[in-house]
Design a protein around this motif. Structure first.
Motif, PDB file in Angstrom:
ATOM      1  N   ARG A  44       0.831  -1.199   0.000  1.00  0.00           N
ATOM      2  CA  ARG A  44       0.000   0.000   0.000  1.00  0.00           C
ATOM      3  C   ARG A  44       0.863   1.246   0.000  1.00  0.00           C
ATOM      4  NH1 ARG A  44       0.228  -1.525   5.462  1.00  0.00           N
ATOM      5  NH2 ARG A  44       0.429   0.198   6.958  1.00  0.00           N
ATOM      6  N   VAL A  45       0.245   2.368  -0.320  1.00  0.00           N
ATOM      7  CA  VAL A  45       0.924   3.658  -0.277  1.00  0.00           C
ATOM      8  C   VAL A  45       0.263   4.517   0.787  1.00  0.00           C
ATOM      9  CG1 VAL A  45       1.569   3.540  -2.719  1.00  0.00           C
ATOM     10  CG2 VAL A  45      -0.572   4.658  -2.055  1.00  0.00           C
ATOM     11  N   PRO A  46       0.974   5.507   1.330  1.00  0.00           N
ATOM     12  CA  PRO A  46       0.378   6.378   2.351  1.00  0.00           C
ATOM     13  C   PRO A  46      -0.875   7.079   1.835  1.00  0.00           C
ATOM     14  CG  PRO A  46       2.747   6.695   2.237  1.00  0.00           C
ATOM     15  CD  PRO A  46       2.386   5.843   1.062  1.00  0.00           C
ATOM     16  N   VAL A  47      -1.782   7.340   2.733  1.00  0.00           N
ATOM     17  CA  VAL A  47      -3.030   8.080   2.498  1.00  0.00           C
ATOM     18  C   VAL A  47      -4.026   7.265   1.662  1.00  0.00           C
ATOM     19  CG1 VAL A  47      -4.121  10.193   1.680  1.00  0.00           C
ATOM     20  CG2 VAL A  47      -1.801  10.270   2.645  1.00  0.00           C
ATOM     21  N   LEU A  48      -3.618   6.794   0.499  1.00  0.00           N
ATOM     22  CA  LEU A  48      -4.536   6.091  -0.397  1.00  0.00           C
ATOM     23  C   LEU A  48      -4.636   4.602  -0.100  1.00  0.00           C
ATOM     24  CD1 LEU A  48      -3.699   7.759  -3.837  1.00  0.00           C
ATOM     25  CD2 LEU A  48      -5.620   8.253  -2.311  1.00  0.00           C
ATOM     26  N   GLN A  53      -5.304   0.113  -6.538  1.00  0.00           N
ATOM     27  CA  GLN A  53      -5.259  -1.272  -7.021  1.00  0.00           C
ATOM     28  C   GLN A  53      -6.632  -1.935  -7.029  1.00  0.00           C
ATOM     29  OE1 GLN A  53      -2.271  -1.240  -3.820  1.00  0.00           O
ATOM     30  NE2 GLN A  53      -1.410  -3.017  -4.871  1.00  0.00           N
ATOM     31  N   ILE A  54      -7.652  -1.163  -6.667  1.00  0.00           N
ATOM     32  CA  ILE A  54      -8.991  -1.721  -6.519  1.00  0.00           C
ATOM     33  C   ILE A  54      -9.968  -0.944  -7.394  1.00  0.00           C
ATOM     34  CG2 ILE A  54     -10.916  -2.052  -4.900  1.00  0.00           C
ATOM     35  CD1 ILE A  54      -8.847  -2.401  -2.693  1.00  0.00           C
ATOM     36  N   ASP A  55     -10.845  -1.650  -8.070  1.00  0.00           N
ATOM     37  CA  ASP A  55     -11.899  -1.019  -8.861  1.00  0.00           C
ATOM     38  C   ASP A  55     -13.135  -0.860  -7.980  1.00  0.00           C
ATOM     39  OD1 ASP A  55     -13.750  -0.120 -10.672  1.00  0.00           O
ATOM     40  OD2 ASP A  55     -13.715  -1.908 -11.948  1.00  0.00           O
ATOM     41  N   LEU A  56     -13.392   0.350  -7.515  1.00  0.00           N
ATOM     42  CA  LEU A  56     -14.530   0.584  -6.628  1.00  0.00           C
ATOM     43  C   LEU A  56     -15.858   0.399  -7.337  1.00  0.00           C
ATOM     44  CD1 LEU A  56     -13.309   3.666  -4.541  1.00  0.00           C
ATOM     45  CD2 LEU A  56     -13.310   1.249  -3.903  1.00  0.00           C
ATOM     46  N   ASN A  57     -15.849   0.417  -8.659  1.00  0.00           N
ATOM     47  CA  ASN A  57     -17.089   0.202  -9.404  1.00  0.00           C
ATOM     48  C   ASN A  57     -17.477  -1.275  -9.461  1.00  0.00           C
ATOM     49  OD1 ASN A  57     -17.692   2.936 -10.216  1.00  0.00           O
ATOM     50  ND2 ASN A  57     -15.884   2.807 -11.524  1.00  0.00           N
ATOM     51  N   GLN A  61     -15.321  -8.054  -7.388  1.00  0.00           N
ATOM     52  CA  GLN A  61     -14.457  -8.719  -8.357  1.00  0.00           C
ATOM     53  C   GLN A  61     -12.986  -8.426  -8.093  1.00  0.00           C
ATOM     54  OE1 GLN A  61     -14.952 -11.008 -10.640  1.00  0.00           O
ATOM     55  NE2 GLN A  61     -17.126 -11.131 -10.179  1.00  0.00           N
ATOM     56  N   SER A  62     -12.694  -7.171  -7.718  1.00  0.00           N
ATOM     57  CA  SER A  62     -11.312  -6.815  -7.382  1.00  0.00           C
ATOM     58  C   SER A  62     -10.811  -7.627  -6.190  1.00  0.00           C
ATOM     59  CB  SER A  62     -11.210  -5.321  -7.071  1.00  0.00           C
ATOM     60  OG  SER A  62     -11.369  -4.539  -8.224  1.00  0.00           O
ATOM     61  N   LEU A  63     -11.645  -7.740  -5.157  1.00  0.00           N
ATOM     62  CA  LEU A  63     -11.252  -8.501  -3.974  1.00  0.00           C
ATOM     63  C   LEU A  63     -11.151  -9.991  -4.289  1.00  0.00           C
ATOM     64  CD1 LEU A  63     -13.389  -6.702  -1.225  1.00  0.00           C
ATOM     65  CD2 LEU A  63     -10.992  -6.327  -1.830  1.00  0.00           C
ATOM     66  N   VAL A  76      -6.497  -5.503   2.997  1.00  0.00           N
ATOM     67  CA  VAL A  76      -6.309  -4.378   2.089  1.00  0.00           C
ATOM     68  C   VAL A  76      -6.583  -3.111   2.875  1.00  0.00           C
ATOM     69  CG1 VAL A  76      -6.881  -5.603  -0.041  1.00  0.00           C
ATOM     70  CG2 VAL A  76      -8.713  -4.549   1.293  1.00  0.00           C
ATOM     71  N   TYR A  77      -6.097  -2.019   2.349  1.00  0.00           N
ATOM     72  CA  TYR A  77      -6.330  -0.723   2.980  1.00  0.00           C
ATOM     73  C   TYR A  77      -7.180   0.136   2.044  1.00  0.00           C
ATOM     74  CZ  TYR A  77      -3.256  -1.418   6.965  1.00  0.00           C
ATOM     75  OH  TYR A  77      -2.699  -1.873   8.143  1.00  0.00           O
TER      76      TYR A  77
END
Length: 499
Positions: A44-48, A53-57, A61-63, A76-77
């Motif tokens: 992961r990266v800070p803040v985000l 790496q995840i499709d919120l739409n 499926q991403s998970l 995941v973060y």
């Protein structure tokens, strides 16, 4: 000149130090899980976090894809929020059923709190949730949920729905009436009444419900849940708040009407039962849970859950029949052979194994609640060798259960034979977790099962469902409209009266 060189060197040094700290942060935060026995997960990266790496739409499926790389328990973060994901039937069952207490709290996101203020039966925890869930289960069963009384209500409502379909005389139409029918079944329990399909209150309930389900699962609202200060800039959040205000106003009016005619000696519905219980406990410490806010939000929760999930699933069932005409043919052959033209009853299910298998396969394949509602751990625990802290957000990934390749012979194909043995008899499958499980399992499961069976068989008994003119079966769109649940995209089909 020297000052300029010094400043340049200082800037380079600071930038280098920043890069070094950034790299150190990545290495420490992403490798330290091995020492703490945290579940594995992507860097992961800070803040985000892992948002890039995840499709919120299409979050499920991403998970699901990540589970194939990181295993059945991984983390995941979502921005700054750590989330543990449970994947696969055996892992989800172990957590939700065998460790029901440890994984039993609801994660109350900022949006869920905005809408419910910690009241009701879906988005609450602690003593209030325990009392409201116990009361809701007991009361709904007492007033007929899943019993003969509900069966008569559903059969009567299926008659109204058939008349609604008949008026189109085989022409293409949308499926909104299914939502009205489903809302009327739960309304009979909650308010002791049904609404005509052109009633403004019923139409408002269904319209707000459909919009909110879609908006709640939108990417912008997910971002709002991570960074609530973005609310004033999020149009979907503002629309949700407006819808909620309008919906609550209608419910307050319905409850007020029942209060005006309330007789503690006569229980007409769920609202009456709540008021009777409140009066009975007026001098009891338990009465602290029986207040107007809990009544309002419990009714709202039950109405929304009882309308959307059943209506969406039934719509998927009919869409699959229009898509897979050979399966529809076989269902109707069984109905004609076993039932004929008489009224179908719940007890007929045992004699309609293929039809029952088609309904179950529709639920599995539609996968309408792919991530379920998020949970939160109640205590520190070690699960499958990993340490999960108290208060950790947990997502039971139902997509990975209903499409588990180790449990289903052809998970990505619509196949009713998943629920039939070699002799053609219906078989139950442990991995069929369409209603979730454990402490947070769907409390209206018995009613939903009865509705799906009676509505589906009644409609298939009287109509043949086909795509609209000019649309081939190959063009029937099975891609979902993503929201809190996965609903079919708006589209039409035809209901042709059977001879």
């Amino acid at each position: 000149m020297l000052e300029d060189i010094f400043q340049s060197l200082t800037s380079v040094s600071l930038f280098g130090a920043f890069i070094a700290l950034f790299v150190f942060h990545l290495l420490y935060s992403n490798l330290n899980f091995q020492e703490k026995r945290d579940p594995p997960g992507p860097i992961r990266v800070p803040v985000l976090g892992n948002l890039l790496q995840i499709d919120l739409n299409r979050l499920d499926q991403s998970l699901f894809d990540l589970s194939k790389k990181y295993g059945s328990v991984f983390q995941v973060y979502f921005g700054p929020q750590k989330v543990v994901v449970l994947a696969g039937y055996r892992t989800v069952k172990q957590a939700m059923v065998n460790h029901a207490d440890e994984f039993g709290n609801r994660e109350i996101t900022p949006l869920f709190y905005d809408l419910n203020q910690g009241h009701g039966v879906l988005f609450s925890n602690g003593d209030s949730w325990k009392e409201m869930r116990r009361f809701a289960l007991t009361t709904l069963r007492d007033i007929g949920m899943g019993r003969k009384m509900s069966e008569e209500t559903i059969i009567a409502e299926s008659g109204y729905l058939k008349k609604e379909f008949e008026q189109f005389e085989g022409e293409a139409f949308d499926t909104l009436a299914i939502n009205y029918a489903s809302a009327n079944v739960i309304s009979a329990l909650l308010f002791g009444k049904r609404f005509e399909y052109n009633d403004q209150i019923l139409q408002n309930i269904v319209q707000i419900d459909r919009e909110n389900i879609h908006l709640t699962g939108s990417a912008s609202v997910m971002i709002y849940n991570l960074y609530p200060w973005l609310g004033p800039f999020c149009q979907n959040w503002k629309d949700l708040m407006k819808n909620n205000e309008n919906g609550v106003a209608d419910l307050r009016m319905l409850i007020a009407d029942l209060k005006e005619t309330f007789d503690p000696k006569v229980c007409r519905c769920f609202v009456d039962a709540f008021l009777i219980r409140k009066q009975y406990l007026k001098d009891d410490v338990r009465n602290s849970h029986y207040h107007d806010d809990n009544l309002l939000h419990t009714v709202d929760n039950l109405l929304t859950a009882g309308t959307d999930t059943t209506a969406v699933t039934l719509t998927w069932c009919l869409l699959y029949m229009a898509k897979f005409l050979h399966i529809q043919d076989r269902v109707q052959e069984e109905l004609s052979r076993v039932i004929g033209s008489r009224q179908i009853r719940t007890e007929d299910r045992k004699d309609l194994p293929y039809t029952d298998a088609v309904i179950h396969e529709s639920q599995r394949f539609a996968n309408i609640a792919p991530t379920a509602l998020p949970h939160r751990t109640t205590k520190d625990l070690t699960f499958q060798g990993y340490v999960i802290k108290e208060g950790t957000t947990v997502v039971p990934l139902l997509t990975s259960v209903l499409y588990d390749e180790s449990e289903w012979e052809s998970p990505y194909t619509f196949n009713p034979f998943h629920f039939l043995n070699k002799e053609g008899k219906f078989i139950r499958r442990d991995a069929f977790m369409a209603f979730n499980g454990g402490r947070r399992a769907c409390l209206g499961e018995s009613l939903a099962r009865m509705e799906l069976f009676l509505f589906f068989t009644s409609l298939l008994q009287h109509f043949r469902f086909t795509p609209p003119p000019g649309v081939s079966v190959d063009e029937v769109d099975l891609d979902p409209l993503v929201g809190l649940t996965l609903a079919p995209k708006p589209q039409q089909f035809c209901a042709v009266r059977r001879l």
